[in-house]
Design an enzyme around this catalytic site. Sequence first.
Site, PDB file in Angstrom:
ATOM      1  N   GLY A  46       0.829  -1.195   0.000  1.00  0.00           N
ATOM      2  CA  GLY A  46       0.000   0.000   0.000  1.00  0.00           C
ATOM      3  C   GLY A  46       0.861   1.243   0.000  1.00  0.00           C
ATOM      4  N   GLN A  51       3.170   9.942   1.264  1.00  0.00           N
ATOM      5  CA  GLN A  51       4.442   9.208   1.211  1.00  0.00           C
ATOM      6  C   GLN A  51       5.249   9.530  -0.047  1.00  0.00           C
ATOM      7  OE1 GLN A  51       2.549   5.206   2.187  1.00  0.00           O
ATOM      8  NE2 GLN A  51       4.520   5.024   3.196  1.00  0.00           N
ATOM      9  N   CYS A  93       6.282  -0.228   7.316  1.00  0.00           N
ATOM     10  CA  CYS A  93       5.874   0.937   6.535  1.00  0.00           C
ATOM     11  C   CYS A  93       7.030   1.344   5.633  1.00  0.00           C
ATOM     12  CB  CYS A  93       5.520   2.082   7.484  1.00  0.00           C
ATOM     13  SG  CYS A  93       5.061   3.592   6.630  1.00  0.00           S
ATOM     14  N   LEU A  94       6.721   1.670   4.383  1.00  0.00           N
ATOM     15  CA  LEU A  94       7.785   2.063   3.441  1.00  0.00           C
ATOM     16  C   LEU A  94       8.465   3.367   3.857  1.00  0.00           C
ATOM     17  CD1 LEU A  94       6.020   1.253   0.028  1.00  0.00           C
ATOM     18  CD2 LEU A  94       7.852  -0.057   1.119  1.00  0.00           C
ATOM     19  N   HIS A 135      -3.990   1.328   7.791  1.00  0.00           N
ATOM     20  CA  HIS A 135      -2.625   1.857   7.780  1.00  0.00           C
ATOM     21  C   HIS A 135      -2.516   3.045   6.808  1.00  0.00           C
ATOM     22  CE1 HIS A 135       1.912   1.237   7.804  1.00  0.00           C
ATOM     23  NE2 HIS A 135       1.738   2.035   6.763  1.00  0.00           N
ATOM     24  N   GLU A 136      -3.036   2.864   5.594  1.00  0.00           N
ATOM     25  CA  GLU A 136      -2.909   3.929   4.582  1.00  0.00           C
ATOM     26  C   GLU A 136      -3.765   5.140   4.927  1.00  0.00           C
ATOM     27  OE1 GLU A 136      -0.423   3.577   2.838  1.00  0.00           O
ATOM     28  OE2 GLU A 136      -0.203   1.414   3.018  1.00  0.00           O
ATOM     29  N   HIS A 139      -2.050   7.376   7.281  1.00  0.00           N
ATOM     30  CA  HIS A 139      -1.071   8.271   6.645  1.00  0.00           C
ATOM     31  C   HIS A 139      -1.722   9.601   6.242  1.00  0.00           C
ATOM     32  CE1 HIS A 139       2.729   6.193   6.301  1.00  0.00           C
ATOM     33  NE2 HIS A 139       2.180   5.107   5.799  1.00  0.00           N
TER      34      HIS A 139
HETATM   35 NI    NI Z   1       3.050   3.206   5.684  1.00  0.00          NI
END
Ligand code: NI
Length: 172
Positions: A46, A51, A93-94, A135-136, A139
């Site tokens: 995701g 991000q 998380c990226l 999660h997304e 963000h």
């Molecule tokens: Ni993340």
Amino acid sequence: MAILEIRKYPDEVLKKKSLPIKGIDKNLQRLIDDMIETMHTACGIGLAAPQVGVSKRLIVIDISMRHEKQPVIVLINPEIVEADSLVDAEEGCLSLPGHSVAIKRAEKVVVKGLDRGGREIKIEADGLLARALQHEIDHLDGILIFDRLSSIKREFFKKKYLKELKSLGVRS
Ligand code: NI
């Protein structure tokens, strides 16, 4: 299509609340395609617009690596309208590469939003998809995984993360 730079904590854009998207135009379609390509290149499941440095309410999710047949999900202005029963699971998380933590989240959610064509959609999800959606969407409100931890664990996580960034020679 282009691969975008994924912003890492402590980048300020990750801490901001994103603004709702008002019009769906060519630029937005390009951003969606670029975000999907960026997510796939990074092997993520995701990605949220902040991000990639865009403070707008847009997320993309692809869990087909673990659940075949599940198509890529694009959600504009997503909103959780129902959430049910809490479960703990390890999450990464990226924007916080190399770190994961166990977080409590709803097992099942119902999320409303618009698809890339501007049509209203409603997604009923459980398991991994429910977790990815939460999660997304976090963000979009400037919430990162450590914000879901107790304050002691959060401070510990941040310190450890920033120390490692320093040792890698990355300036924050
Ligand atoms: Ni993340």
